[in-house]
Design an enzyme around this catalytic site. Structure first.
Site, PDB file in Angstrom:
ATOM      1  N   TRP A  97      -2.985   9.436  -0.517  1.00  0.00           N
ATOM      2  CA  TRP A  97      -2.120  10.359   0.232  1.00  0.00           C
ATOM      3  C   TRP A  97      -2.311  11.801  -0.198  1.00  0.00           C
ATOM      4  O   TRP A  97      -1.429  12.401  -0.799  1.00  0.00           O
ATOM      5  CB  TRP A  97      -0.662   9.915   0.072  1.00  0.00           C
ATOM      6  CG  TRP A  97       0.143  10.192   1.296  1.00  0.00           C
ATOM      7  CD1 TRP A  97       0.703  11.377   1.651  1.00  0.00           C
ATOM      8  CD2 TRP A  97       0.485   9.255   2.332  1.00  0.00           C
ATOM      9  NE1 TRP A  97       1.363  11.243   2.850  1.00  0.00           N
ATOM     10  CE2 TRP A  97       1.253   9.964   3.291  1.00  0.00           C
ATOM     11  CE3 TRP A  97       0.211   7.906   2.552  1.00  0.00           C
ATOM     12  CZ2 TRP A  97       1.759   9.358   4.433  1.00  0.00           C
ATOM     13  CZ3 TRP A  97       0.713   7.309   3.687  1.00  0.00           C
ATOM     14  CH2 TRP A  97       1.476   8.028   4.616  1.00  0.00           C
ATOM     15  N   HIS A 153       0.851  -1.179   0.000  1.00  0.00           N
ATOM     16  CA  HIS A 153       0.000   0.000   0.000  1.00  0.00           C
ATOM     17  C   HIS A 153       0.884   1.225   0.000  1.00  0.00           C
ATOM     18  O   HIS A 153       2.064   1.144   0.320  1.00  0.00           O
ATOM     19  CB  HIS A 153      -0.875   0.024   1.247  1.00  0.00           C
ATOM     20  CG  HIS A 153      -1.921  -1.027   1.237  1.00  0.00           C
ATOM     21  ND1 HIS A 153      -2.567  -1.429   2.373  1.00  0.00           N
ATOM     22  CD2 HIS A 153      -2.417  -1.775   0.244  1.00  0.00           C
ATOM     23  CE1 HIS A 153      -3.435  -2.375   2.069  1.00  0.00           C
ATOM     24  NE2 HIS A 153      -3.355  -2.602   0.783  1.00  0.00           N
ATOM     25  N   THR A 154       0.284   2.344  -0.322  1.00  0.00           N
ATOM     26  CA  THR A 154       1.037   3.584  -0.213  1.00  0.00           C
ATOM     27  C   THR A 154       1.305   3.862   1.251  1.00  0.00           C
ATOM     28  O   THR A 154       0.382   4.014   2.045  1.00  0.00           O
ATOM     29  CB  THR A 154       0.233   4.761  -0.787  1.00  0.00           C
ATOM     30  OG1 THR A 154      -0.219   4.402  -2.075  1.00  0.00           O
ATOM     31  CG2 THR A 154       1.083   6.004  -0.867  1.00  0.00           C
ATOM     32  N   THR A 155       2.575   3.865   1.629  1.00  0.00           N
ATOM     33  CA  THR A 155       2.892   4.206   3.014  1.00  0.00           C
ATOM     34  C   THR A 155       3.622   5.531   3.094  1.00  0.00           C
ATOM     35  O   THR A 155       3.931   6.002   4.162  1.00  0.00           O
ATOM     36  CB  THR A 155       3.728   3.109   3.670  1.00  0.00           C
ATOM     37  OG1 THR A 155       4.850   2.867   2.847  1.00  0.00           O
ATOM     38  CG2 THR A 155       2.925   1.841   3.819  1.00  0.00           C
ATOM     39  N   SER A 156       3.920   6.075   1.961  1.00  0.00           N
ATOM     40  CA  SER A 156       4.452   7.428   1.909  1.00  0.00           C
ATOM     41  C   SER A 156       4.269   7.922   0.487  1.00  0.00           C
ATOM     42  O   SER A 156       4.243   7.128  -0.444  1.00  0.00           O
ATOM     43  CB  SER A 156       5.933   7.425   2.286  1.00  0.00           C
ATOM     44  OG  SER A 156       6.642   6.610   1.391  1.00  0.00           O
TER      45      SER A 156
END
Lengths: 260, 264, 269
Positions: free
Chosen positions: B140, B32-35
């Site tokens: 994000w 997943h997008t973690t940043s």
């Protein structure tokens, strides 16, 4: 947001084992603010400030934290903590009460379908517990205070932690949120008469607890928030008060607090 | 082909070294997008007595690299609304080009005289954002939704956590620190909106974009601005693209101590 | 005896191009008691005639609220109407949840139309045996839609479904031009008059057998039942059927639309 970056953990791969990964995403935030609820005999006041914060930023000066759960219901919910979870809880409770309430008498059959009468305060209280505890392993990070009038027009008040703990007996006053540590001792003293003694008894006889009149409670609420505003940076801007009275119905009031 | 089927189709160990199983391993958790990766900086917006002005620059940064200088971060959604996005640009493009595009197509496809207005699109977006954060797979971004609704200007924000709030002047990212004080000076509360004209609003937003360019290292001197103006049920949206920052003055730079070449 | 070979399922056309199961479903509507709906520029009204199967039992439900801006009246199989109205409530809830918008009337009507159509095209399914009048108000004003089990939906200024609804339709056709500017009260009285025309001989409108619902631009959907209907019946005056004993009818007597022969509508007891 980015200034409150989540801590980055080093990758810890067990030799020979599956490589592990960690999320660098923190699904919670603290949006500040405080709420309180005080129950009288046949009325209650639920209140919250209207400041919405992220760290040192003020996102909004006009976000309400106190929600009426139905147009014809005396139920009121105040939530504070992580704003998104708090709003989700309020929405969920509103929907539940809406479905159980005969919305403008048109939902009559919905009432029968669920074999429910108008949702009582204690039923709503138990329901809120179910919702919160149902999310026990990914908690809704919000502190709740729920209030309303029971069948006899008596005020009931319940307060919760994020995973649902509450007292079925209810309570006279509750406070939660950023400035709760400032407000709770004040209410202890002013509502529960803690550390108050009957004059002339040399501090031997505690002052007996009694229900306060509406005007007095309204003043306590205002005092609690003006004081909290002075000493806590996340509290201020506006004070939203919802006053539920068996005699005079429900009234909402917003007064200004300091914006600094 | 050797005797190890699991090595087939993979780069040879004797030449490329052992395969790093951290990549494309089915047993790993979903990525997943973690940043964020490629990012856009602030979006600023201000209500005025006949609508809302919203602006965002055209830069997409890759870390500290100014990677793309022609990215549009404002999108008109339907006839009443403009959404501005900061944060991850790919997530923004997913929202703008996939989700919102589809949303409007399916709405207009009904052809029954109903249209999604700002508050509806805002509700939809905040549900999507909160839903995705709850799946630990956030988009994000911080999104500002500006529009004209019920005969009034509309302005509200939602972010990667699904947090929602509204106000007469909003800004995301660096703008929350640098632009908000400027905006609140002319518009301290909702009541003040009635006294702000379109021209005033535009010039305040222009000023904000300039200050942001001066102080935000991830910003650029070219930006887009949308002006949503309404009267009753009528809405008009003007898009100004490729606006160059005007009247820059770098005199103040000389007085900055500690960063430049000057000694003391 | 003649046997119809083309009515075993709802996916087979007859050589004449008919789908009998769907037509039978439309017949089921006529077995139900009448419901009338009408709209003005500001309001939409539903009025229905309730039956009670037996003296000891309650009267059947004819009007179901969906949301604060929307409701339906039904004629035909009540259980099927519950399935549809529950679905409409879901649609309405999710519209509010996702878009913060009361669902537009046409949208929810098209949604049930699509559901109904699917049943006419899949083997092993049966069409819904109920017709609905959907009355609601949205941003484009008050609306009245008729829904049929065939998946057909049409918008009306005035409509009637159910037993002897032809009589009500005749009244509506003669008066619809005045509906647009009618007041809330006039609209309800038009509806009651139309409904009265569907009454069987020697029957009358009573607080027990009339259900009434009103929704307006600035008025939330409200269902009037039982004693709440009394004031409206008073305003109407004559509540007697105009059939048979003609002397009683003082209001404009609806032209007797020759009740179709073999119309076994005496179930209306």
């Amino acid at each position: 947001m980015s200034f409150l970056a989540t801590p980055s953990y080093p990758q810890q791969n067990v030799p020979g084992g599956e490589p592990t990964q960690r999320h660098g995403f923190n699904p919670y935030a603290d949006n500040g603010g405080s709420i309180i609820g005080i129950a009288g005999d046949d009325f209650l006041i639920m209140a919250g400030d209207t400041r919405h914060t992220a760290g040192y930023n003020i996102n909004s000066r006009t976000e309400r934290k106190v929600y009426r759960l139905g147009e014809e219901s005396s139920l009121v919910l105040a939530t504070v903590g992580f704003g998104a979870d708090a709003k989700w809880l309020a929405d969920t409770m509103k929907r539940a009460v809406d479905v159980c309430f005969p919305r403008l008498s048109m939902m009559k059959d919905f009432k029968f379908q669920h074999n429910l009468k108008d949702m009582t305060v204690s039923a709503a209280a138990q329901f809120l517990f179910t919702i919160l505890y149902g999310n026990r392993f990914f908690p809704k990070y919000a502190y709740c205070i729920l209030g309303g009038l029971d069948k006899n027009g008596k005020a009931r008040l319940f307060s919760y932690d994020p995973v649902g703990s509450y007292s079925k007996e209810g309570e006279r006053r509750a406070a939660a949120g950023a400035a709760s540590s400032l407000i709770v001792p004040f209410l202890d003293n002013q509502v529960e008469f803690k550390n108050q003694y009957v004059p002339g008894t040399q501090g031997m006889t505690e002052r007996p607890v009694e229900y306060l009149p509406l005007e007095k409670v309204e003043m306590l609420v205002k005092d609690a928030f003006t004081s909290a505003t002075e000493r806590h940076i996340e509290v201020g801007d506006g004070l939203q008060m919802v006053i539920v009275s068996a005699q005079h119905g429900v009234r909402e009031e917003i007064i200004e607090l300091k914006r600094d | 082909m050797n005797h190890l089927p699991e090595a087939w189709g993979r780069p040879r160990d004797d030449i490329y070294g052992a395969y790093d199983h951290q990549y494309v391993s089915a047993s790993n958790p979903n990525q997943h997008t973690t940043s964020p990766v490629v990012t856009g900086t602030s979006v600023v917006a201000l209500k005025y007595n006949g609508g809302v002005v919203i602006a965002a620059d055209n830069l997409a940064s890759y870390g500290s690299l100014a990677r793309f200088t022609n990215v549009e971060r404002l999108k008109q959604v339907g006839s009443h609304t403009v959404v501005g996005a900061s944060g991850d640009v790919s997530d923004m493009q997913f929202l703008f080009d996939e989700q919102l595009e589809q949303l409007i197509i399916s709405e207009e496809y009904q052809n029954d005289g109903h249209h999604l207005r700002a508050k509806h699109i805002y509700s939809y977006l905040s549900r999507v954002m909160y839903h995705r954060r709850s799946k630990f797979n956030p988009l994000w971004n911080v999104l500002l939704v500006a529009g004209w609704d019920d005969g009034k200007p509309f302005l509200a924000s939602t972010d990667l956590l699904g947090t929602t709030f509204s106000g007469p002047a909003l800004a995301s990212g660096f703008g929350a620190h640098l632009a908000i004080p400027l905006l609140r000076r002319v518009c301290p509360d909702e009541a003040a909106v009635a006294n702000i004209t379109r021209e005033q609003a535009i010039s305040v937003i222009e000023e904000c974009m300039k200050v942001l360019f001066y102080r935000d290292a991830r910003s650029m001197n070219k930006y887009s601005m949308s002006i949503i103006s309404g009267e009753g049920d009528k809405v008009e949206i003007e898009h100004r693209k490729d606006i160059q920052l005007k009247q820059q003055s770098w005199k103040f730079a000389e007085s900055i101590r500690g960063y430049g070449a000057q000694v003391v | 005896m003649f046997r119809n070979n083309y009515d075993n399922d709802s996916v087979t056309f007859s050589p004449q191009g008919r789908i009998f199961q769907v037509e039978y479903a439309l017949e089921a509507i006529k077995q139900g008691s009448a419901a009338v709906g009408l709209v003005s520029n500001t309001h939409a009204v539903l009025i229905a005639l309730k039956r009670n199967a037996e003296e000891l039992g309650s009267y059947q439900k004819k009007i179901i609220g969906i949301d604060t801006h929307l409701g339906v009246a039904l004629a035909g199989l009540a259980p099927d109407a519950r399935v549809l109205s529950n679905f409409m409530r879901q649609q309405s809830m999710s519209s509010r949840f996702l878009y913060n918008r009361p669902v537009p009337v046409a949208r929810v009507v098209n949604a049930i139309a699509d559901k109904a159509q699917v049943n006419t095209q899949h083997y092993g399914r049966r069409p819904y045996g109920v017709g609905l009048l959907v009355a609601g108000v949205d941003e484009t004003g008050p609306h009245l839609w008729e829904f049929q089990p065939s998946g057909m939906v049409l918008e009306y200024r005035g409509a009637a479904i159910g037993a002897r609804s032809q009589s009500a339709k005749t009244y509506l056709e003669r008066n619809y031009e005045s509906f647009g500017d009618a007041t809330r009260e006039e609209l309800v009285l038009h509806g009651l008059t139309a409904l009265r025309d569907t009454l069987a001989q020697d029957k009358e409108l009573t607080t027990a057998n009339v259900s009434l619902a009103i929704v307006g631009k600035d008025e939330k959907f409200k269902l009037y039942d039982g004693d709440e209907v009394a004031e409206w019946l008073e305003k109407l005056g004559n509540t007697q059927s105009s059939r048979g004993s003609r002397g009683a009818a003082a209001a404009p007597p609806a032209p007797e639309a020759a009740a179709p022969a073999g119309d076994s509508m005496d179930v209306d007891a």
